[in-house]
Design an enzyme around this catalytic site. Structure first.
Site, PDB file in Angstrom:
ATOM      1  N   SER A   1       0.853  -1.181   0.000  1.00  0.00           N
ATOM      2  CA  SER A   1       0.000   0.000   0.000  1.00  0.00           C
ATOM      3  C   SER A   1       0.888   1.229   0.000  1.00  0.00           C
ATOM      4  O   SER A   1       2.008   1.186   0.513  1.00  0.00           O
ATOM      5  CB  SER A   1      -0.878   0.021   1.254  1.00  0.00           C
ATOM      6  OG  SER A   1      -1.527   1.271   1.368  1.00  0.00           O
TER       7      SER A   1
ATOM      8  N   TYR B   1      -2.996  -0.209  10.408  1.00  0.00           N
ATOM      9  CA  TYR B   1      -2.998  -0.632   9.002  1.00  0.00           C
ATOM     10  C   TYR B   1      -1.667  -0.296   8.321  1.00  0.00           C
ATOM     11  O   TYR B   1      -1.018  -1.145   7.712  1.00  0.00           O
ATOM     12  CB  TYR B   1      -4.161   0.052   8.270  1.00  0.00           C
ATOM     13  CG  TYR B   1      -4.148  -0.131   6.769  1.00  0.00           C
ATOM     14  CD1 TYR B   1      -4.535  -1.348   6.204  1.00  0.00           C
ATOM     15  CD2 TYR B   1      -3.748   0.897   5.918  1.00  0.00           C
ATOM     16  CE1 TYR B   1      -4.515  -1.524   4.818  1.00  0.00           C
ATOM     17  CE2 TYR B   1      -3.725   0.724   4.533  1.00  0.00           C
ATOM     18  CZ  TYR B   1      -4.114  -0.490   3.993  1.00  0.00           C
ATOM     19  OH  TYR B   1      -4.092  -0.662   2.640  1.00  0.00           O
TER      20      TYR B   1
END
Ligand SMILES: NC(=O)c1ccc[n+]([C@@H]2O[C@H](COP(=O)([O-])OP(=O)(O)OC[C@H]3O[C@@H](n4cnc5c(N)ncnc54)[C@H](O)[C@@H]3O)[C@@H](O)[C@H]2O)c1
Ligand SMILES: [Zn+2]
Length: 710
Positions: free
Chosen positions: A586, A599
């Protein structure tokens, strides 16, 4: 496939031959014109697996047609053309030829050496510029003076055709109604032999072709269909009576192994990895395993070793299965050196066969690896350059097993003569066809496992790999979504190339089971796309331990578990160019994010895990790279949930249109990022185009300066 089957009783009676029954429907037939009736008959015969195996056989009718130049009525031979399958063909699958021109070809024929030359004349007989090529069997149909002709190779018929007792059995079953011709390779000469035989034996209504199949005829379509079905049923009943009450192949000596699914999952990737040879660059193999009743009955039987060595007899079978299978000792499967030596011996055997039989103008030797691998207690494995070919080779060997069972019940099973086999395998005209085939798509032969494969990015990635020929196993914890995506892919790309496994990537055993399934279903693994993921958002003070762990469980531990299970399978592919792991990271794994520390830091852990594995995998040819997406809103389920609200909140904007616009404007290139964009980067890293890259990251985020790597 079941993991535990009770061992078959030692004296279990032989599996019987299926007895076909007519499926002709007069009401349907009444609506059809003569050409459609031929198609109807062909489809009925071809879609009945008791009648003919895949693609096998051909049918014809001599019908009136109007010559487009003269307007005169002329006799036209409609005969199944080259390629295709009579079960699923359409009208355009028939070649159409002027029957009088076909008969006129006799003037060009001086003897058996002219067979190849005669093939070249067939296109000159084409009626109405039909583009469908006439097959090698066309003369068989043309030279017989009957309106409707069927030629099929059902197991029960080949069993007679390939047995030392076949000719006597033919007489016993049919009296003089069905004749017998000794083996001759398909071609014009066989057509001439058949024509002359029938002229000399006017009472026959069909002829057994030794080592091959049967050809029969009648005056109309229905009578021809009934005749064909009736002959097969006669043969099946006759053989069943001979087999009744006795075990096949001398009885069972090795029971099916209750643990066979696990053994095969371990064995197939090792065999696949060893399937290189003197001639490299055959691409990677796809595997197919079957433990059906035929395979277990045969491989576990007393006569297994003797019969397996004989090889397959019918050309239809043998072209798919190679001259003979490789057989392995179940007690020695754990030994890599043993497997390597067995494959080496097989390749040497094949090379010797090539050298013995080759002619001055023979094409170069082809791949010398075995197609069929048999193991008592486990069943039958087949390997080919794509999954469908591997599956079909297995099914053809299943047909060959049936043939052997029947042939041995009435005499001794007879193999095709070696030189004849070679001449068919290396037939020059077939070689020309092979040379004309388009180059395979870049992912043909590759096996990929995609976690989170039911989600937006996972499914797009799988579709990209499938479109270029890969086989894909989708693993996801969402069973309903998984089934829907899997079914869609099966429709789009064919059932053979897709499998699904319900699997939570945080469950160690479930992960291993999914990789075992991949090994068993496809034969190994070349590509892992670790993608299953979630997203969460919370300021640090509100981040619960549960939320923290959830992110680390899926994004860090899940990636670890899947990569760990991939490694042993991938190491097997070193000699064939290695394997590739792609992590979906990500932007937040490289660029800090507000209110998403669990996250983002878990994604960073995965990114660094990829680099560690790149280091560790390199000696084994395993490459590990990462694709970092950002703001893939359309198609992603992550953006359906709370994440959308939370991110909108964090940026102080509306969660609808405004959010997409926000991300577009935030990017340097001012563009949306779509699942297909991520898939394209994954494809590059999974393919040989990136063969020299490992330990890298590719950002697919429409440009984000914070995430620039350095
Ligand atoms: N969409 C984005 O903007 C974006 C941005 C950066 C990174 N990513 C990453 O891309 C990957 C795919 O995300 P997506 O956008 O396609 O989301 P998605 O929700 O559409 O797909 C994720 C899939 O993973 C599955 N999954 C979740 N947890 C799992 C588990 N424990 N075991 C097995 N399967 C599980 C889900 O069922 C779902 O099918 C994720 O790793 C995500 O973090 C996405
Ligand atoms: Zn044939």
């Amino acid at each position: 496939m079941q993991d535990t089957l009770a061992p078959a009783a030692a004296a279990r009676a032989a599996l019987p031959f299926a007895v076909p029954a007519s499926r002709w429907d007069d009401a349907v037939a009444a609506t059809l014109n003569p050409a459609e009736l031929l198609l109807y008959r062909s489809n009925l015969l071809g879609s009945d697996l008791t009648v003919t195996n895949f693609g096998g056989g051909n049918t014809s009718a001599k019908l009136a047609g109007t010559d487009p130049l003269t307007g005169a009525t002329t006799n036209v031979l409609w005969v199944k053309g080259s390629g295709g399958d009579i079960g699923s063909m359409k009208l355009d699958g028939f070649a159409t030829l002027y029957q009088d021109k076909l008969l006129g070809l006799a003037a060009h024929y001086a003897g058996p050496d002219d067979d190849d030359k005669m093939v070249g004349f067939l296109p000159h007989c084409t009626f109405k510029l039909n583009a469908r090529a006439a097959s090698i069997d066309t003369p068989l149909h043309a030279l017989l003076p009957f309106a409707h002709v069927d030629h099929v190779h059902p197991d029960a018929i080949i069993a007679l055709a390939a047995s030392s007792g076949g000719e006597a059995a033919t007489r016993e079953i049919w009296g003089g109604r069905i004749g017998w011709l000794s083996w001759k390779r398909p071609g014009y000469t066989l057509g001439v032999m058949l024509r002359d035989y029938v002229a000399a034996h006017p009472q026959v209504r069909g002829v057994m072709l030794a080592g091959h199949g049967i050809i029969c005829w009648a005056d109309d379509a229905k009578a021809c269909y009934d005749h064909t079905i009736g002959l097969i049923a006669d043969a099946a009943r006759y053989l069943n009576a001979k087999l009744a009450g006795k075990p096949a192949f001398g009885g069972q000596v090795v029971a099916p192994d209750a643990n066979r699914a696990a053994i095969v999952a371990d064995l197939m990737p090792r065999l696949r990895g060893l399937m290189t040879g003197q001639i490299l660059n055959f691409g990677r193999k796809l595997g197919h395993w079957s433990d059906d009743a035929e395979a277990l009955e045969f491989t576990g039987s007393a006569h297994f070793a003797r019969l397996a060595a004989v090889g397959t007899s019918c050309p239809d079978h043998f072209l798919r299965t190679k001259i003979a299978p490789l057989t392995l000792d179940p007690a020695r499967l754990g030994d890599d050196a043993y497997l390597a030596e067995q494959l080496e011996t097989y390749r040497a055997m094949y090379a010797a066969y090539y050298t013995r039989c080759k002619r001055a103008n023979s094409p170069a030797m082809r791949d010398s690896n075995p197609v069929v691998v048999l193991v008592p207690g486990l069943g039958r494995m087949t390997f080919a350059t794509d999954k469908t070919t591997a599956r079909l080779a297995g099914e053809f060997y299943g047909n060959a097993i049936n043939v052997m069972r029947g042939a041995e019940a009435i005499g001794e099973y007879i193999a095709l003569d070696e030189q004849e086999a070679f001449d068919i395998e290396y037939w020059l005209l077939e070689e020309a066809k092979l040379q004309r085939m388009p180059a395979p798509r870049p992912m043909v032969g590759r096996i990929a496992l995609v976690t989170g494969g039911a989600g937006g990015i996972g499914a797009a990635t799988a579709a990209r790999l499938l479109a270029d020929g890969a086989c894909v196993l989708l693993a996801d914890r969402d069973e309903a979504a998984l089934d829907a995506v899997g079914d869609g892919f099966a429709q789009r790309f064919g059932k053979d190339v897709i499998r699904v496994a319900t699997c939570d990537v945080t469950d160690e055993n479930a992960v291993q089971a999914a990789f075992d399934m991949c090994a068993r279903e496809f034969g190994g693994l070349d590509i892992l796309v670790a993608n299953a993921g979630i997203a969460s958002s919370a300021p640090i003070e509100e981040t619960t331990v549960a939320l923290w762990r959830k992110n680390y469980d899926v994004l860090a531990e899940g990636y670890f578990l899947t990569a760990r299970s991939a490694f042993p399978l991938m190491k097997r592919m070193k000699a064939q160019g290695g394997a590739s792991i792609v992590f979906i990271g990500s932007k937040n794994g490289v660029a800090a994010a507000t209110n998403a520390s669990a996250y983002a830091s878990a994604k960073a852990a995965a990114n660094h895990l990829a680099r560690c594995l790149a280091l560790e995998g390199a000696p084994s040819g395993i490459r590990v790279n990462t694709v970092n997406p950002d703001a893939v809103i359309r198609g992603s389920k992550i953006w359906d949930g709370d994440w959308r609200q939370e991110r909108a909140g964090a940026h102080g904007i509306d969660a609808g249109q405004e959010l997409e616009e926000h991300y577009r404007q935030r990017s340097l290139l001012k563009r949306d990022v779509l699942p297909e964009d991520i898939a394209e980067a994954v494809f590059f890293l999974a393919s040989d185009a990136s063969a020299k890259s490992t330990g890298n990251m590719i950002n697919v985020d429409a440009g984000n300066a914070q995430a620039f790597t350095r």
